[in-house]
Motif scaffolding. Structure first.
Motif, short mmCIF file in Angstrom:
data_model
loop_
_atom_site.label_atom_id
_atom_site.label_comp_id
_atom_site.label_asym_id
_atom_site.label_seq_id
_atom_site.Cartn_x
_atom_site.Cartn_y
_atom_site.Cartn_z
N ALA A 1 13.99 27.42 40.41
CA ALA A 1 14.45 26.13 39.89
C ALA A 1 15.10 26.34 38.53
CB ALA A 1 13.27 25.16 39.78
N CYS A 2 16.29 25.79 38.38
CA CYS A 2 17.02 25.96 37.12
C CYS A 2 17.32 24.59 36.50
CB CYS A 2 18.36 26.66 37.35
SG CYS A 2 18.17 28.28 38.10
N SER A 3 17.49 24.61 35.19
CA SER A 3 17.94 23.42 34.48
C SER A 3 18.98 23.83 33.45
CB SER A 3 16.77 22.73 33.76
OG SER A 3 17.27 21.92 32.71
N CYS A 4 20.06 23.05 33.38
CA CYS A 4 21.08 23.34 32.37
C CYS A 4 21.23 22.16 31.41
CB CYS A 4 22.41 23.69 33.03
SG CYS A 4 23.08 22.37 34.04
N SER A 5 20.13 21.39 31.24
CA SER A 5 20.17 20.25 30.31
C SER A 5 19.61 20.69 28.97
CB SER A 5 19.30 19.09 30.81
OG SER A 5 19.66 18.73 32.11
N ALA A 6 20.45 20.66 27.95
CA ALA A 6 19.98 21.05 26.61
C ALA A 6 18.91 20.07 26.12
CB ALA A 6 21.14 21.11 25.64
N HIS A 7 18.98 18.82 26.58
CA HIS A 7 18.02 17.82 26.10
C HIS A 7 16.63 18.00 26.70
CE1 HIS A 7 20.91 15.62 23.78
NE2 HIS A 7 21.75 15.64 24.81
#
Ligand code: SAH
Length: 466
Positions: A379-385
């Motif tokens: 699982a990946c996330s590319c949200s800086a927030h």
């Protein structure tokens, strides 16, 4: 513009001078590259986009110099702190050289696509430079670069010797291009009838080929490059980001090492980056799931390109064009051994953070239900927030809720060609879980999703039901 002037020049030099709050001073001294509008206390005059702004401290000593942008909440993007110095050709050359040296030895000839400059974290705030074989793609995220773009392009050409340079601009600049390009270089004559505003100025366009060594090179064709020996295409003129998601290279390598014999679902596949690695790693089948027909067509072409590899040739490849959130949530018939979830950013603003965390959790939980026994979830996330620990936390929580033993194989962050030197620059994170229960996650969920009463963590970061 006076670029290249001595920044120690006195107050009468006309240089744009700022004073900022004590708190902002400390932050800038600590190396943070942004000064927000609210931190600016004094300014000697109005400034234009891209002008150099000098920040003086409480004692009237030089603190920093940066690119001014009157239209952005980030009023100054810091280029340099410490002693005053010239921001001219030599400065930019040295900056480029620094970025190139940082990547020395990272890639051999089997990888001809990677990031050469990663914005602020390489000392080039709001500017990205990607290499795709002999083509360079320069992407701007602030109009502050426009007044000096000609000069920067010259330095990049001389330093990198590319065959082609493509200019890309984020959407927020595209409307500003005209104004920002014109203002700092006003036409020497008042505009006459029939004359365009571009007199004396250069208007830059998104997707423009700004340099081409050979006129016979076909413009518009996707550029083919290598990533760890695999061939991929990048639509450098129109594609997302600069045409390819170069930031996921290291995660793709890990996926290759986990794929042997597995049925793989690559959700939010784009052009099949993860899929080709999985196929080469010996996956039995790969399913690409994406909303975009263009992306899936590109994935098919990338498979064809790599048929020289026997594993790729023998891997069954299919594409599904659908909303991946809905498809995964509604899927009951298909089970996979390895699932990759790499959605677009789910939090574009801080206000969307809490909702994004829940959405990441739901997506991961839905993905787990599609896993076979001993299946692996990436699982990946590319949200800086969304902070890494928040993201990892919600995925772990969902895995624990699924009521299975699972092993956390790894968590990952930024690749070395995508350095992140300050908090806001950190956006990419990945977590790898292998489900180790003798009952598959899907069964657990169907039998009511028995939540574990207590969890213990053993030395292998394995979470077990007690
Ligand atoms: N994993 C990819 C990058 C993913 S970028 C790689 O390694 O190259 C995000 C992708 O999600 C894009 O291709 C976009 O078309 C796709 N996308 C966006 N919203 C989607 C949705 N609701 N369902 C499926 N795909 C979606």
């Amino acid at each position: 513009m006076g670029e290249g002037e001595l920044l120690s020049a006195g107050p009468r030099s006309g240089r744009l001078r700022l004073r900022i709050t004590a708190a902002a001073e400390t932050i800038v001294r600590g190396g943070h590259p942004w000064v927000f509008t609210g931190s600016v206390q004094k300014q000697n005059r109005e400034g234009t986009a891209g002008e150099l702004a000098v920040i003086f401290d409480r004692n009237d000593k030089f603190l920093a110099v940066g690119l001014f942008d009157p239209h952005s909440p980030i009023r100054v993007r810091v280029l340099h702190t410490g002693k005053p110095l010239n921001i001219g050709t030599e400065f930019w050359r040295a900056r480029l050289d620094m970025a190139v040296r940082k990547r020395d030895g990272l890639f051999d000839e089997r990888t001809t696509g990677y990031r050469l400059i990663n914005g602020e974290s390489d000392g080039w705030p709001g500017l990205v430079l990607d290499r795709y074989d002999t083509t360079l793609v320069l992407k701007l995220y602030t109009p502050a670069w426009l007044p000096r773009l000609g000069k920067i392009l010259g330095i990049i050409r001389a330093g990198m010797k590319p065959e082609r340079i493509v200019l890309r601009m984020s959407r927020n600049i595209q409307q500003d291009t005209r104004e920002a390009a014109v203002l700092p270089h006003p036409s020497p004559h008042p505009l006459g009838e029939g004359e365009s505003l571009a007199v004396g100025a250069r208007i830059w366009r998104d997707g423009e080929v700004v340099f081409q060594k050979r006129a016979d090179l076909e413009i518009g064709a996707p550029v083919v490059f290598l990533e760890n020996g695999l061939k991929f295409e990048a639509d450098v003129l129109r594609g997302q980001k600069t045409g390819f998601f170069l930031d996921q290279r290291e995660n793709r390598r890990l996926v290759e090492s986990l794929a042997r014999g597995r049925a793989v679902l690559n959700a939010f596949s784009f052009s099949g980056g993860f899929s080709l690695y999985a196929a080469r790693g010996g996956a039995k089948s790969v399913t690409d799931l994406d909303l975009s027909a263009h992306a899936l067509e590109s994935a098919k072409r990338n498979f064809t390109r790599n048929e020289g590899d026997v594993n790729v040739r023998h891997c069954r490849h299919e594409t599904i064009q659908a909303d991946a959130f809905k498809w995964i949530a509604g899927n009951s018939g298909r089970q996979f051994d390895l699932i990759i979830l790499d959605p677009p950013s789910l939090a574009k603003r801080e206000a969307e953070r809490a909702r994004a965390i829940r959405a990441y959790g739901k997506l991961a939980a839905d993905g787990m239900k599609c896993l076979k026994r001993h299946g692996i979830l990436v699982a990946c996330s590319c949200s800086a927030h969304v902070l890494a620990e928040e993201f990892f936390g919600v995925v772990r929580q969902m895995a624990a809720k699924a009521g299975c033993n699972f092993v956390e194989l790894q968590t990952t962050r930024h690749a070395p060609d995508h350095p992140a030197t300050f908090k806001e620059a950190e956006y990419l994170k990945g977590i790898y879980l292998r489900f180790a229960d003798n009952q598959q996650p899907a069964d657990r969920w169907q039998s009511g999703g028995l939540a574990p009463a207590r969890l213990a963590i053993d030395s292998g970061r394995e979470f077990r039901r007690l």
